[in-house]
Design a protein around this motif. Structure first.
Motif, short mmCIF file in Angstrom:
data_model
loop_
_atom_site.label_atom_id
_atom_site.label_comp_id
_atom_site.label_asym_id
_atom_site.label_seq_id
_atom_site.Cartn_x
_atom_site.Cartn_y
_atom_site.Cartn_z
N LYS A 45 0.82 -1.22 0.00
CA LYS A 45 0.00 0.00 0.00
C LYS A 45 0.85 1.27 0.00
N VAL A 46 1.98 1.20 -0.70
CA VAL A 46 2.89 2.34 -0.73
C VAL A 46 2.25 3.57 -1.38
N CYS A 47 1.40 3.33 -2.39
CA CYS A 47 0.78 4.45 -3.11
C CYS A 47 -0.41 5.04 -2.34
N THR A 48 -1.20 4.17 -1.73
CA THR A 48 -2.33 4.68 -0.95
C THR A 48 -1.83 5.43 0.28
N SER A 49 -0.70 5.01 0.83
CA SER A 49 -0.10 5.74 1.95
C SER A 49 0.38 7.11 1.51
N LEU A 50 0.95 7.16 0.30
CA LEU A 50 1.41 8.44 -0.24
C LEU A 50 0.23 9.39 -0.41
N ALA A 51 -0.88 8.86 -0.91
CA ALA A 51 -2.07 9.69 -1.10
C ALA A 51 -2.62 10.16 0.23
N GLY A 52 -2.63 9.29 1.23
CA GLY A 52 -3.16 9.66 2.54
C GLY A 52 -2.32 10.72 3.23
N GLU A 82 7.98 17.46 -3.04
CA GLU A 82 8.17 16.27 -2.20
C GLU A 82 9.39 15.45 -2.65
N ASN A 83 10.10 14.91 -1.68
CA ASN A 83 11.23 14.02 -1.97
C ASN A 83 10.72 12.58 -1.95
N LEU A 84 10.18 12.14 -3.07
CA LEU A 84 9.56 10.81 -3.15
C LEU A 84 10.61 9.72 -3.24
N SER A 85 10.26 8.55 -2.73
CA SER A 85 11.14 7.39 -2.87
C SER A 85 11.09 6.92 -4.33
N PRO A 86 12.06 6.12 -4.78
CA PRO A 86 12.05 5.63 -6.16
C PRO A 86 10.75 4.91 -6.53
N ILE A 87 10.21 4.11 -5.62
CA ILE A 87 8.98 3.37 -5.91
C ILE A 87 7.79 4.32 -5.97
N GLN A 88 7.72 5.28 -5.07
CA GLN A 88 6.63 6.26 -5.09
C GLN A 88 6.67 7.07 -6.39
N SER A 89 7.85 7.48 -6.79
CA SER A 89 8.00 8.30 -7.99
C SER A 89 7.67 7.50 -9.26
N TYR A 112 -2.23 17.46 -12.10
CA TYR A 112 -2.31 16.90 -10.76
C TYR A 112 -3.68 17.14 -10.14
N VAL A 113 -4.28 16.09 -9.57
CA VAL A 113 -5.51 16.20 -8.79
C VAL A 113 -5.19 15.80 -7.35
N THR A 114 -4.70 14.58 -7.20
CA THR A 114 -4.16 14.08 -5.93
C THR A 114 -2.89 13.30 -6.30
N PRO A 115 -2.10 12.86 -5.32
CA PRO A 115 -0.88 12.12 -5.66
C PRO A 115 -1.11 10.89 -6.53
N ILE A 116 -2.30 10.28 -6.46
CA ILE A 116 -2.57 9.09 -7.28
C ILE A 116 -3.75 9.31 -8.23
N ASN A 117 -4.06 10.56 -8.48
CA ASN A 117 -5.15 10.89 -9.42
C ASN A 117 -4.69 12.04 -10.31
N TRP A 118 -4.58 11.74 -11.61
CA TRP A 118 -4.08 12.72 -12.57
C TRP A 118 -4.98 12.69 -13.81
N THR A 119 -5.14 13.85 -14.46
CA THR A 119 -5.98 13.91 -15.65
C THR A 119 -5.15 14.31 -16.87
N ALA A 120 -5.50 13.70 -17.99
CA ALA A 120 -4.79 14.00 -19.24
C ALA A 120 -5.17 15.39 -19.74
N THR A 121 -4.24 16.02 -20.43
CA THR A 121 -4.47 17.34 -21.02
C THR A 121 -4.30 17.25 -22.54
#
Length: 273
Positions: A143-150, A163-170, A183-192
């Motif tokens: 749950k590395v990504c959901t933790s990042l979002a939280g 943010e200084n993200l870890s390699p896996i988070q990045s 960017y919307v949230t750390p794990i939610n992004w929209t195309a442009t």
């Protein structure tokens, strides 16, 4: 009277024997209780390690304290093979992790990772579909990504970019910067409108579904290898220290083996019955 070298070898193997019991128990527990692929992946190696330590420590213990020369000979042979294997693995770890580093991104506090920057051997390990499914299962379970979002739920884009993200988070939790997503949230992004201009295949792979995200992206594989590279270098340093320890134990074991041969060859002169 048991020689000092025999006593030391026996004592060290008694400690190893006591350590092998909980390791073996943990492996058996995993075989019955493991519920995820990630946990099941650890089951066999842990059991194998526990059995190996148990058998080798018993051989060293009985060989040293009971002066059974053939058991001590087997113990020394295994120790010699272990020293050679550990030495080769340490050199190999330094060689395969020598290449690869994170790419600095303009106006970002984190780096991004490219699969092609790492050694061919490491690339083959993560591009293998069977291997990657197991790795991806571990990433999802952690749950590395959901933790990042939280942790960054209320952050604005400008703050998140610092943010200084870890390699896996990045690599796994967000799309590459070259995709030009909003960017919307750390794990939610929209195309442009500019997103389609990117030649990066990871842009099409990205999905906002929490179970998908960028887990199948090359950037995620690159992030995993960057993390692995850091871990392997730490392990290699520990291996060097352990290697020195094994050589010392092996040397003491050779003295104990020599004592056994002398005692078995000249029992009446040594005062043994």
């Amino acid at each position: 009277m048991v020689r000092v070298s025999n006593g030391l070898v026996g004592l060290l193997n008694l400690v190893t024997f006591l350590l092998s019991v909980p390791i073996l128990g943990a492996g058996i527990w995993l075989s019955h209780k493991a519920s995820t692929d990630c946990e099941k992946f650890l089951e066999k190696p842990v059991i194998a390690l526990g059995v190996f330590l148990l058998v080798v420590s018993l051989a060293g213990l009985i060989g040293a304290w009971c002066r059974v020369s053939w058991l001590l000979w087997i113990y020394l042979l295994v120790m010699f093979v272990l020293i050679v294997v550990l030495f080769c693995f340490t050199i190999f770890a330094f060689v395969v992790t020598n290449k690869g580093a994170g790419q600095v991104v303009s106006n970002r506090g984190y780096k991004e990772y490219r699969l092609g920057d790492y050694s061919n051997w490491l690339q083959k390990r993560v591009t293998n579909e069977k291997n990657w499914r197991k790795i991806m299962s571990c990433l999802q379970d952690s749950k590395v990504c959901t933790s990042l979002a939280g942790d960054n739920v209320n952050k604005q884009a400008s703050d998140f970019y610092k943010e200084n993200l870890s390699p896996i988070q990045s690599g796994c939790c967000k799309p590459p910067t070259s995709c030009n997503f909003d960017y919307v949230t750390p794990i939610n992004w929209t195309a442009t409108s500019n997103s389609s201009l990117s030649a990066d295949a990871d842009c099409a792979t990205w999905n906002n579904n929490v179970n998908t995200l960028c887990y199948s992206c090359n950037s995620c594989k690159g992030g995993v290898l960057a993390n692995l590279k850091n871990d392997w270098k730490k392990v290699a340093i520990v291996n060097i220290i352990f290697l020195i320890f094994l050589i010392i134990v092996y040397s003491i074991g050779c003295c104990a083996f020599r004592n056994n041969r002398e005692d078995n060859s000249y029992p009446r002169y040594k005062g043994y019955p």
